[in-house]
Design a protein around this motif. Structure first.
Motif, short mmCIF file in Angstrom:
data_model
loop_
_atom_site.label_atom_id
_atom_site.label_comp_id
_atom_site.label_asym_id
_atom_site.label_seq_id
_atom_site.Cartn_x
_atom_site.Cartn_y
_atom_site.Cartn_z
N VAL A 132 0.86 -1.18 0.00
CA VAL A 132 0.00 0.00 0.00
C VAL A 132 0.90 1.23 0.00
O VAL A 132 1.82 1.35 0.82
CB VAL A 132 -0.94 0.02 1.22
N ILE A 133 0.65 2.13 -0.92
CA ILE A 133 1.38 3.40 -1.01
C ILE A 133 0.44 4.50 -0.57
O ILE A 133 -0.63 4.69 -1.17
CB ILE A 133 1.89 3.66 -2.43
N VAL A 134 0.80 5.20 0.48
CA VAL A 134 -0.03 6.30 0.99
C VAL A 134 0.41 7.58 0.29
O VAL A 134 1.50 8.10 0.54
CB VAL A 134 0.11 6.43 2.52
N GLY A 135 -0.42 8.08 -0.59
CA GLY A 135 -0.10 9.28 -1.35
C GLY A 135 0.21 8.96 -2.81
O GLY A 135 1.12 8.17 -3.09
N ALA A 136 -0.53 9.57 -3.72
CA ALA A 136 -0.32 9.35 -5.15
C ALA A 136 0.18 10.62 -5.82
O ALA A 136 -0.26 10.99 -6.91
CB ALA A 136 -1.60 8.85 -5.83
N GLY A 137 1.11 11.31 -5.13
CA GLY A 137 1.84 12.39 -5.79
C GLY A 137 2.94 11.80 -6.66
O GLY A 137 2.93 10.60 -6.96
N ILE A 138 3.89 12.60 -7.06
CA ILE A 138 4.93 12.13 -7.96
C ILE A 138 5.73 10.99 -7.33
O ILE A 138 6.03 9.98 -7.98
CB ILE A 138 5.86 13.28 -8.38
N ALA A 139 6.09 11.11 -6.05
CA ALA A 139 6.86 10.05 -5.39
C ALA A 139 6.07 8.76 -5.33
O ALA A 139 6.60 7.68 -5.62
CB ALA A 139 7.28 10.50 -3.99
N GLY A 140 4.80 8.84 -4.95
CA GLY A 140 3.98 7.64 -4.88
C GLY A 140 3.77 6.99 -6.23
O GLY A 140 3.84 5.76 -6.37
N VAL A 180 6.02 -6.53 -8.95
CA VAL A 180 5.11 -6.42 -7.81
C VAL A 180 3.82 -5.78 -8.32
O VAL A 180 3.76 -4.57 -8.55
CB VAL A 180 5.73 -5.58 -6.67
N ASP A 181 2.78 -6.59 -8.50
CA ASP A 181 1.55 -6.10 -9.12
C ASP A 181 0.44 -5.81 -8.13
O ASP A 181 -0.47 -5.02 -8.42
CB ASP A 181 1.04 -7.13 -10.15
N ASP A 182 0.46 -6.44 -6.97
CA ASP A 182 -0.62 -6.28 -6.00
C ASP A 182 -0.35 -5.01 -5.18
O ASP A 182 0.19 -5.05 -4.08
CB ASP A 182 -0.69 -7.51 -5.10
N ILE A 183 -0.73 -3.87 -5.78
CA ILE A 183 -0.43 -2.56 -5.22
C ILE A 183 -1.70 -1.75 -5.10
O ILE A 183 -2.59 -1.83 -5.95
CB ILE A 183 0.56 -1.79 -6.13
N ALA A 184 -1.79 -0.95 -4.05
CA ALA A 184 -2.88 0.00 -3.90
C ALA A 184 -2.30 1.35 -3.51
O ALA A 184 -1.47 1.43 -2.60
CB ALA A 184 -3.89 -0.46 -2.84
N LEU A 185 -2.70 2.41 -4.21
CA LEU A 185 -2.31 3.77 -3.86
C LEU A 185 -3.51 4.47 -3.25
O LEU A 185 -4.57 4.56 -3.89
CB LEU A 185 -1.84 4.55 -5.10
N LEU A 186 -3.39 4.95 -2.03
CA LEU A 186 -4.45 5.66 -1.34
C LEU A 186 -4.18 7.16 -1.43
O LEU A 186 -3.19 7.64 -0.89
CB LEU A 186 -4.54 5.21 0.11
#
Length: 534
Positions: free
Chosen positions: A68-76, A88-94
């Motif tokens: 899980v990636i918290v934040g979908a700005g440029i870094a996320g 790594v395909d099982d990803i979620a960006l919040l």
């Protein structure tokens, strides 16, 4: 920068005319003058303020993801892109906002694209290999006979920049020298920047220049103090350097470190005094929607993995991995997430509210953030211009507190005449953050018009619609001591991006102490690499 944007001297007739215009802007219209249309767009400060409320029990549905990636700005987005490249395909960006991209998002005003935040990207230097690779994969550059060939459609078209000074528009952002003494100081500063490049070393991303005693000495004082010690006091030079600091860091030379002030030039193409025959225009990439074009390219293949309108309220490590509690704005309900690993791609002060980590808390305590305002303006017809060079992509007025405006239609290849779309930028003092969040959009529309009317007195009467975007914590300010902060260094160390059992990583431009695309993108890539190694 002063606590309030200044008014400018004008004739009594001009002041009366401006008062009438501002009256129309505020809604006090004559029967035949329609009220100005506009709104806040792009950000939802009330969502971020949910973090101030203590979360209740872990109710809501449970969702799971490998990462899980918290934040979908440029870094996320960069982190997710690199993870998928590594299998790594099982990803979620919040993502808290409705649109990914952070400070690099676009907007559509009256059918035309325009930027909400960052509006250009300098061509990457040799240390920014990850950024160059991205641009190559996006088709913006190719190698030919051992040299980079850039797609001209995406390079800023001419005229690129102009400055209103001495009653006319002049090409370029640097004020012309008004005396032999000013010219000598321009040349002296150019020599000092070149010396710093040679003797100390600067890079972008900054961690690729080894930190040493010289950097620490610069980081311990403000840029203004250092300039004073070098006897660089010419008003035109100081205004320009102040403008550069506010443009990149959101704060004036009296607030940022001397390291940051020199880094602005020494990590790029240096500083060139007027008359320097070796000086070339620094090419930049730009689009009508600014860096929103780049964030859209990054987000497109990740669309099904991005969960927008999610406010993460809390995170905690457990035997199974990391558990997160989030608020779903669309459903108006909580939801739980469980992941083997989590990447916090958000500003450090936010990450410190979400998870316990000693270095994180100490590093976040050292950070200061600049509030920003952007105003996208739809005009009925072109503004009456002053003498000098014609409308450019970036347009700045000497002596003003604002950062000028960008012509959002500059890059279009369509010759059909269309009404102008201008994007104005204001870097506000931290003391005005409360005002930025509390006052209605009409108040800030008046602030923008007041700022620009000194150069364009017909703006208010020509304005059809204005959409404003506010960033309460737009970017971290590289104040003295921030870049060399021990806690930040520990957090940003590339061999220590993960802690515990490799379950948590941090990825944000804050790790560099200031906020630009190159730092954010590289931080995201390196966080993904660290996760897959652990």
């Amino acid at each position: 920068m002063s606590a309030a944007l200044p008014d400018h001297p004008d004739s009594s007739t001009g002041l009366q005319r401006r008062a009438v215009m501002l009256g129309l802007l505020a809604g006090g219209c004559t029967p035949d003058a329609p009220a100005l249309q506009g709104s806040w767009v792009g950000t939802h400060p009330e969502r971020g303020h949910r973090l101030r409320e203590p979360p209740r029990a872990n109710d809501g549905p449970l969702r799971k993801a490998n990462v899980v990636i918290v934040g979908a700005g440029i870094a996320g987005l960069a982190c997710a892109r690199e993870l998928t490249r590594r299998g790594v395909d099982d990803i979620a960006l919040l993502e808290l906002e409705d649109q990914p991209g952070g400070n690099s998002r676009g907007h559509v005003l009256a059918g035309a694209p325009c930027p909400l935040g960052a509006h250009y990207l300098p061509l990457p230097g040799p240390q920014a290999g990850e950024v160059y690779q991205l641009l190559e994969e996006l088709g913006l550059v190719r190698q030919q006979l051992g040299r980079a060939v850039w797609d001209e459609r995406h390079l800023c078209h001419s005229p690129q920049e102009r400055l209103f000074v001495d009653g006319e528009w002049r090409e370029g952002p640097l004020p012309p020298s008004d005396s032999a003494g000013t010219l000598a100081q321009y040349r002296r500063f150019a020599e000092l920047v070149a010396q710093a490049q040679r003797d100390i070393g600067f890079a972008m991303p900054t961690h690729r220049a080894r930190w040493g005693v010289g950097h620490a000495a610069l980081d311990a004082q403000t840029f203004a103090t250092w300039l004073d010690a070098q006897q660089l006091t010419a008003p035109r030079l100081r205004w320009y350097l102040d403008y550069c600091c506010r443009d990149d860091y959101g704060a004036p030379a009296a607030e940022v470190s001397a390291w940051a002030g020199l880094h602005y030039f020494a990590s790029r193409h240096g500083f060139h005094a007027p008359g320097d025959e070796t000086a070339e225009r620094e090419p930049v990439l730009t689009w009508p929607e600014g860096n929103g074009w780049l964030s859209a390219q990054l987000a497109a293949p990740l669309r099904e993995r991005i969960f927008s309108g999610r406010v993460v309220l809390r995170a905690s490590e457990s035997r199974q991995g990391v558990e997160l509690l989030a608020w779903d704005e669309a459903r108006g309900a909580r939801e739980r997430w469980q992941a083997r690993r989590v990447v916090f791609a958000v500003p450090l002060f936010i990450a410190a509210r979400l998870i316990e980590h000693p270095a994180l808390r100490a590093a976040a305590g050292a950070m200061q953030y600049a509030p920003w305002l952007t105003a996208n303006m739809a005009l009925r017809e072109p503004l009456l211009d002053r003498p000098g060079v014609p409308l450019a992509w970036d347009n700045v007025s000497y002596g003003q507190a604002g950062l000028g405006y960008v012509n959002a239609r500059h890059q279009t290849l369509d010759p059909t005449p269309r009404s102008p779309r201008l994007t104005a930028y204001l870097a506000l003092p931290r003391s005005r953050r409360g005002e930025l969040l509390a006052q209605p959009w009409q108040h800030w529309a008046q602030v923008v018009v007041r700022e620009l009317s000194a150069t364009h007195p017909d703006l208010a009467g020509n304005l059809e619609r204005v959409d404003l975007c506010r960033f309460g914590h737009a970017m971290s300010i590289p104040a003295p001591g921030v870049r060399g902060n021990a806690a930040l260094a520990a957090l940003a160390a590339r061999t220590a991006l993960t802690h515990g059992a490799g379950r948590v990583a941090f990825a944000h431009a804050d790790l560099a102490g200031y906020s630009v695309f190159e730092e954010a993108y590289t931080a995201g890539i390196e966080a993904a690499q660290a996760i897959t190694r652990s």
